[in-house]
Scaffold this motif. Sequence first.
Motif, short mmCIF file in Angstrom:
data_model
loop_
_atom_site.label_atom_id
_atom_site.label_comp_id
_atom_site.label_asym_id
_atom_site.label_seq_id
_atom_site.Cartn_x
_atom_site.Cartn_y
_atom_site.Cartn_z
N VAL A 142 0.82 -1.22 0.00
CA VAL A 142 0.00 0.00 0.00
C VAL A 142 0.85 1.26 0.00
O VAL A 142 0.42 2.30 -0.48
CB VAL A 142 -0.95 0.06 1.22
CG1 VAL A 142 -2.17 -0.81 0.97
CG2 VAL A 142 -0.24 -0.34 2.49
N GLU A 143 2.06 1.16 0.53
CA GLU A 143 2.90 2.36 0.53
C GLU A 143 3.90 2.38 -0.61
O GLU A 143 4.62 3.35 -0.79
CB GLU A 143 3.65 2.45 1.87
CG GLU A 143 2.70 2.69 3.02
CD GLU A 143 3.43 2.88 4.33
OE1 GLU A 143 4.67 2.82 4.34
OE2 GLU A 143 2.73 3.06 5.35
N ARG A 164 -5.85 -5.99 8.58
CA ARG A 164 -5.53 -7.30 9.13
C ARG A 164 -4.52 -7.18 10.25
O ARG A 164 -3.75 -6.22 10.30
CB ARG A 164 -4.99 -8.22 8.04
CG ARG A 164 -6.08 -8.73 7.13
CD ARG A 164 -5.58 -9.75 6.15
NE ARG A 164 -6.71 -10.31 5.42
CZ ARG A 164 -7.38 -11.38 5.84
NH1 ARG A 164 -7.02 -12.02 6.93
NH2 ARG A 164 -8.40 -11.82 5.14
N LEU A 190 -6.58 -12.30 10.58
CA LEU A 190 -5.13 -12.38 10.76
C LEU A 190 -4.40 -12.32 9.42
O LEU A 190 -4.94 -12.67 8.38
CB LEU A 190 -4.76 -13.68 11.46
CG LEU A 190 -5.34 -13.91 12.85
CD1 LEU A 190 -4.84 -15.23 13.41
CD2 LEU A 190 -4.97 -12.76 13.78
N ALA A 191 -3.17 -11.87 9.50
CA ALA A 191 -2.25 -12.01 8.38
C ALA A 191 -1.07 -12.83 8.91
O ALA A 191 -0.09 -12.26 9.41
CB ALA A 191 -1.79 -10.66 7.86
N GLU A 201 5.33 -2.54 9.54
CA GLU A 201 6.27 -1.48 9.19
C GLU A 201 5.96 -0.91 7.80
O GLU A 201 6.07 0.29 7.56
CB GLU A 201 7.70 -2.04 9.23
CG GLU A 201 8.78 -1.00 9.25
CD GLU A 201 10.16 -1.63 9.24
OE1 GLU A 201 10.25 -2.89 9.28
OE2 GLU A 201 11.14 -0.89 9.18
N LEU A 202 5.58 -1.80 6.87
CA LEU A 202 5.31 -1.35 5.51
C LEU A 202 3.87 -0.90 5.32
O LEU A 202 3.45 -0.60 4.20
CB LEU A 202 5.62 -2.48 4.52
CG LEU A 202 7.11 -2.82 4.40
CD1 LEU A 202 7.31 -4.07 3.57
CD2 LEU A 202 7.86 -1.64 3.79
N GLY A 203 3.10 -0.90 6.41
CA GLY A 203 1.75 -0.36 6.33
C GLY A 203 0.72 -1.33 5.78
O GLY A 203 -0.42 -0.98 5.54
N GLU A 204 1.13 -2.56 5.55
CA GLU A 204 0.17 -3.53 5.02
C GLU A 204 -0.87 -3.89 6.08
O GLU A 204 -2.02 -4.12 5.77
CB GLU A 204 0.89 -4.80 4.57
CG GLU A 204 1.84 -4.61 3.42
CD GLU A 204 1.14 -4.10 2.17
OE1 GLU A 204 -0.06 -4.39 2.00
OE2 GLU A 204 1.79 -3.40 1.39
N ALA A 205 -0.41 -3.97 7.31
CA ALA A 205 -1.32 -4.28 8.40
C ALA A 205 -1.25 -3.11 9.39
O ALA A 205 -0.16 -2.62 9.69
CB ALA A 205 -0.91 -5.57 9.08
N ARG A 213 7.41 -6.74 9.79
CA ARG A 213 7.65 -5.99 8.56
C ARG A 213 6.35 -5.59 7.88
O ARG A 213 6.26 -4.55 7.25
CB ARG A 213 8.52 -6.86 7.64
CG ARG A 213 9.41 -6.04 6.74
CD ARG A 213 10.48 -6.88 6.09
NE ARG A 213 11.48 -7.32 7.04
CZ ARG A 213 11.77 -8.60 7.26
NH1 ARG A 213 11.14 -9.56 6.61
NH2 ARG A 213 12.69 -8.92 8.13
N LEU A 214 5.32 -6.44 8.04
CA LEU A 214 4.02 -6.11 7.44
C LEU A 214 3.45 -4.85 8.06
O LEU A 214 2.84 -4.02 7.38
CB LEU A 214 3.04 -7.28 7.61
CG LEU A 214 3.36 -8.53 6.78
CD1 LEU A 214 2.38 -9.66 7.09
CD2 LEU A 214 3.32 -8.20 5.29
#
Lengths: 353, 353, 235, 235, 232
Positions: free
Chosen positions: C82-83, E113, E145-146, E159-163, E156-157
């Motif tokens: 997303v980023e 998630r 959940l992820a 950190e990267l904004g995915e969750a 890391r998920l």
Amino acid sequence: MLRVSLEHRFAGVSLTMAFEAPTPGVIALFGPSGAGKTSLMNAMAGLLRPHRFRMELDGVPLERRRPEYRGVGYVFQDGRLFPHMSVRDNLRYGLRRGGAGPVKFDDAVALLGIGALLGRRPRHLSGGERQRVAIGRALLSNPRLLLMDEPLSALDQARRDEILPYLARLRSVLSIPIVYASHSLDEVTRLADTLVLIEAGRVVAAGPLTEMTARVDLPLALREDAGGVLRGVVNSHLPERGLTAISCGADFVWVPQITAPPGTGVRLRVPAREVILAVESPRGISVTNILQAHVVAVAEDAAGHAALVSLELGGGALLARVTRDAAERLRLAPGRPVLALIKAMSVDWHQED
Amino acid sequence: MLRVSLEHRFAGVSLTMAFEAPTPGVIALFGPSGAGKTSLMNAMAGLLRPHRFRMELDGVPLERRRPEYRGVGYVFQDGRLFPHMSVRDNLRYGLRRGGAGPVKFDDAVALLGIGALLGRRPRHLSGGERQRVAIGRALLSNPRLLLMDEPLSALDQARRDEILPYLARLRSVLSIPIVYASHSLDEVTRLADTLVLIEAGRVVAAGPLTEMTARVDLPLALREDAGGVLRGVVNSHLPERGLTAISCGADFVWVPQITAPPGTGVRLRVPAREVILAVESPRGISVTNILQAHVVAVAEDAAGHAALVSLELGGGALLARVTRDAAERLRLAPGRPVLALIKAMSVDWHQED
Amino acid sequence: MGFYRTVTWPWPLSGDEQEAVYLSLRVAARAVGFGLPLAMIVALLLARGRFPGRFLLNALVHLPLMLPPVVTGWLLLLVFGVEGPVGAWLAARFGVHLAFTESGAALACGVMIFPLMVRAIRLSVEAVDPRLEQAARTLGAHWVDRFLTITLPLAGPGVLAAVVMGYTASLGEFGAVITFAANIPGQTQTLPLAIFSALETQGGEAVAGRLALVSVFLAVGGLVLAEFLSPRRLK
Amino acid sequence: MGFYRTVTWPWPLSGDEQEAVYLSLRVAARAVGFGLPLAMIVALLLARGRFPGRFLLNALVHLPLMLPPVVTGWLLLLVFGVEGPVGAWLAARFGVHLAFTESGAALACGVMIFPLMVRAIRLSVEAVDPRLEQAARTLGAHWVDRFLTITLPLAGPGVLAAVVMGYTASLGEFGAVITFAANIPGQTQTLPLAIFSALETQGGEAVAGRLALVSVFLAVGGLVLAEFLSPRRLK
Amino acid sequence: ADTITVFAAASLTNAMQDIATLWMAGGHPKVVFSFESSGTLAQQIAHGAPANVFVSADEKWMDDLAKRHALLAASRSDLVGNSLVVVEPKQGLKPVKLGAGSNLLAVLGPDGRLAVGDPAHVPAGIYARQALQKMGLWEVASARLAPADSVRAALRLVELGEAPAGIVYGTDVKVTPSLGIAGIFPPDTHDPIRYPVAVLKAHNTAAARDFVAFLHTQPAQDVFLHWGFTAP
Ligand SMILES: Nc1ncnc2c1ncn2[C@@H]1O[C@H](COP(=O)(O)OP(=O)(O)OP(=O)(O)O)[C@@H](O)[C@H]1O
Ligand SMILES: Nc1ncnc2c1ncn2[C@@H]1O[C@H](COP(=O)(O)OP(=O)(O)OP(=O)(O)O)[C@@H](O)[C@H]1O
Ligand SMILES: [Mg+2]
Ligand SMILES: [Mg+2]
């Protein structure tokens, strides 16, 4: 003796062929496109496995040997040079594997005129150059039988004329039997000892060349370029007239002076259409050969405008083609004695060995 | 008019060729193996980019167009059928892309005798069959110029004789100019309007066929199969004698009866070696044509045993080859009137259009 | 050694396992389906093209092969997350989220198998005789036409190999998928992920073996199909 | 996004990193070196052979492609581990240990890249015109001879592709290696494993990025070499 | 031969490396590590991996090896402990109430998630499941959940904004500047998080035993503390 018989069916096409021929010698497979020449050769090389197949060379059955142990050299209709090798390496390929043979590398190269090409890759060669290399490669593999599938059709006349005698010499000097597929009657009559006529997957007729060419009952005789073949021996040269006399049995045939010394065996080919028949001896004419003959058979061509006349001479048999009109004027019929007028220039001669 | 000029160097071989020829018509590139015929054609098709190249057809420069937009049909020396397509799809390939043209699918198939092969893959064809399909494919692409690189060398005589007139018809009916590479003089003289003689990358001579063939100063005249060409018109048929009279200028030439109706233009080819010269009229002889002529030039061949005689007739020029001996006996020299004896059977005729 | 005795015949599959099988097949199909056309174009460019940047393209295509899959997955997150530049754009523009979705799993598989597919097709394209393409040119075929009617069909074995390799490799793809799409049963838990989970679980070897066997069956099914469709048979 | 700024130019490498680079190169060289001859033989068998079990061989070769690498590593442990049938025999007979050694890492890489190499070679072998092999037969070349002088040289592009793919894929091989050979610095820690370790380390992303860059450099070097050696240039 | 090979759970990477430096600075034999998930390491040890020391992230894999009689039984001890936390981006950090009536799911928003280690096998994931079950959130949360293949990947998920949030160890958050702790799970919501250590029977050397002993000394424990671990 080479004996071959084959039965095979492709989808839609069936082949049934058998022939035998004395060896050494050149056996010509002569027939139109699609007759089955290449298929027969593929079978002889072991590359095609027909439903039934027998092949015997000088008493040795070969049909069960695998191609690499059959000792059959093959000049393919489609060349098949190795694209990743230089011409030199292509030539050496068979040389190294076939064992040393009577054909020498340098001789073959010189003869085929490919000395300048040795370093090149096949795709940088012209069509004719490629075919010459293919011939050299097969020759150098030292085969016990050489198959040549229309090897000269990509070559010009001059090159053909150069290579043909060499092939003839191969036959007699090396005594390698050669099976030669062609649809050029000229090549065949110059080279062949045995002629195998093939049409639509069948052997129409087979036999010694000189007999086959003088028969009026074969489709051969209907061709534009039909002609008889005589065998003779160089008798003497007349340098001042620029002529050579060839003795064919009882007859002398004059040809433009040739280089072969007296005693040399030669083969003379006289095109049927160039034989003039006369009942009276003409005078003041450029024709040099006036031979006595008598008519053996007369046949008409399909259109009925030309008469094919089989002639018996003192030293062999010839074929003449004249107009029906002329045949009637001269009242040609079996048994009639005639004069065969043949220009010295009309006689193609080739050294026998 | 087709104007072509080219300069190119391959490693070790340099080509410099230029010619121009009237269109429509058949332009024959005639020369030995390795002369540069295929290279020239590749350049004309746009597949080879020579260092210098110009090509102009009927005033339109073509050398800058890409091959796919040049409208040049090409029958390749090496076939190049698409192996993954049936014969039918190979034939249709150009048909769909070239736009509808005057050549119809069914006609081409019938003429080339490939109707039975339409469903097959190229690798199930014999060598000659393949070449016929390649010709059909190029024809059907409806080109503005057709290149044929030794298209008939894989074909037998019968098939050649069948296809050649069709190619001639293409020229006149469809007015597609054809550039035709060959080393068969027979094909060339039957078909060509313009003859371009090529040797070792150079144009040796170029000009109208009838002129070129009667010249004794060209290497052409030295060939076994040298011969002159006459143009004539069918005059009348004599069915009872099986003959047809052709008028060539002031002369009549008799040939075995042909089917073309009176008024049809024909091309007659008379092989030099079949022309007999006489100073007295012979009698009781099968020769039908006895034509008055006079000698234009006499030359000797390299060996000095044959004399090449250029003749002027009422209706054109011919070449005769006689022995030196005969030339001396008849005291042939420029200006001398002679009789040219020509068997009706010796005359090959071909319909012009 | 004892292990060999513990692997049991995999049928019947549990519900989750079935789901993983179907998901794997769907993911493989999408990875191959979307990847193939692109792989063809790239293969053609690499085989026949002479353009600046050709080498860069080649290196880029090989990237997933030369990096550990986990890194590939992580790079995918950086780009398609997303980023990430592409991911942000996709989300803003189309509302499409790739991470944690089946599409994301397919993307990860597609990227991983891409070099294999390109290589296979490229090899076959390079083996096509350019003289046949020349012949097609003289018959009026422009380059797209030529590619579709001559080059591509003749490169058939390569395309088939690309499909086979892509499909089988998809069924085994693990690191990039789990990193990029996580291991969500029913959404991104493909067979390899299920196998991995089982293997890492105590006493899970038997389950892992069962699932691996299923995976092998699926792949072998694909091989059979490919063998059956192989151009050699069609000829 | 911030990540991009944290990746720094990878040189100079630390001692451990250098060791990982050398190890990776050694492992890749051994994997390709030993794998290639075998891959050639198998490719030839698959391309030209008609024997019972051909399909089985094909499936077996594809196995490492269709299983998650971890499973392949685990199967290798089962077979080549000290308790595995082959491993036990090797240890008893020759005192050779494969599991958890550099040789083991090479074996794992070799097994993983094997299907890629076989496919590439097979494709090229299948593209060799059998009529040329026929011609060689009539010139007296038996099958080994024919293979070495005709088929193989003409399949050159495939062999080169096999080497390139094998080498680049070796540089990226992870799951099977870490499972079979473990992740011991200086012994079995190849670059991908070092990258993984870095990723597992808190704040290790920058190091991982650096190492990934090194990996890319090495692989690109291989690609350059391959491009340079490609048969097209030699022709 | 003096080298000590330590197979350690991946989450210990930083701390163990620092301790090894310390250890070797004291003139002791070289230590090399293999960091992986505890499960992989345990299986490798079972298959004869040449490890002298094993540090596991949970008790189960250590028990597993004990059952196979691979451990030097007397050497087994608990090394350190860890805490389980909810992590969120520091920017806009929303504290989470953990326990009855938790707002954990609200933090995720409508379709976000929760990143976790795979509850099937990753120890951090297993603890997370226990905690969620204890709080009565499992039924709902399990679909949100992820699951990642390691706790670092889960981190890391986030950190990267995915969750928007994740459940990780306290130690993981410590060095990631962009992330912050939104809540710490009360210790009673999950099994105690303990890292057991043991010397392996097959490669039981004096150096290995010394190293394990060193891990329990104050300097070593200080390093663990520095990296966020707690006492066992
Ligand atoms: N593999 C095949 N499948 C089906 N038909 C075939 C196959 N090979 C050859 N044929 C057919 O068998 C016949 C004989 O073919 P062959 O190649 O032997 O002829 P050929 O005499 O060599 O002809 P050409 O002079 O044109 O080379 C042809 O009709 C050809 O179409
Ligand atoms: N790519 C190439 N590289 C080097 N030389 C070449 C190349 N192509 C052709 N040649 C040479 O150029 C000359 C002309 O070749 P070309 O193919 O045009 O001859 P050709 O007249 O068509 O002969 P043929 O009748 O044998 O087909 C030959 O000597 C040939 O060896
Ligand atoms: Mg043939
Ligand atoms: Mg040519």
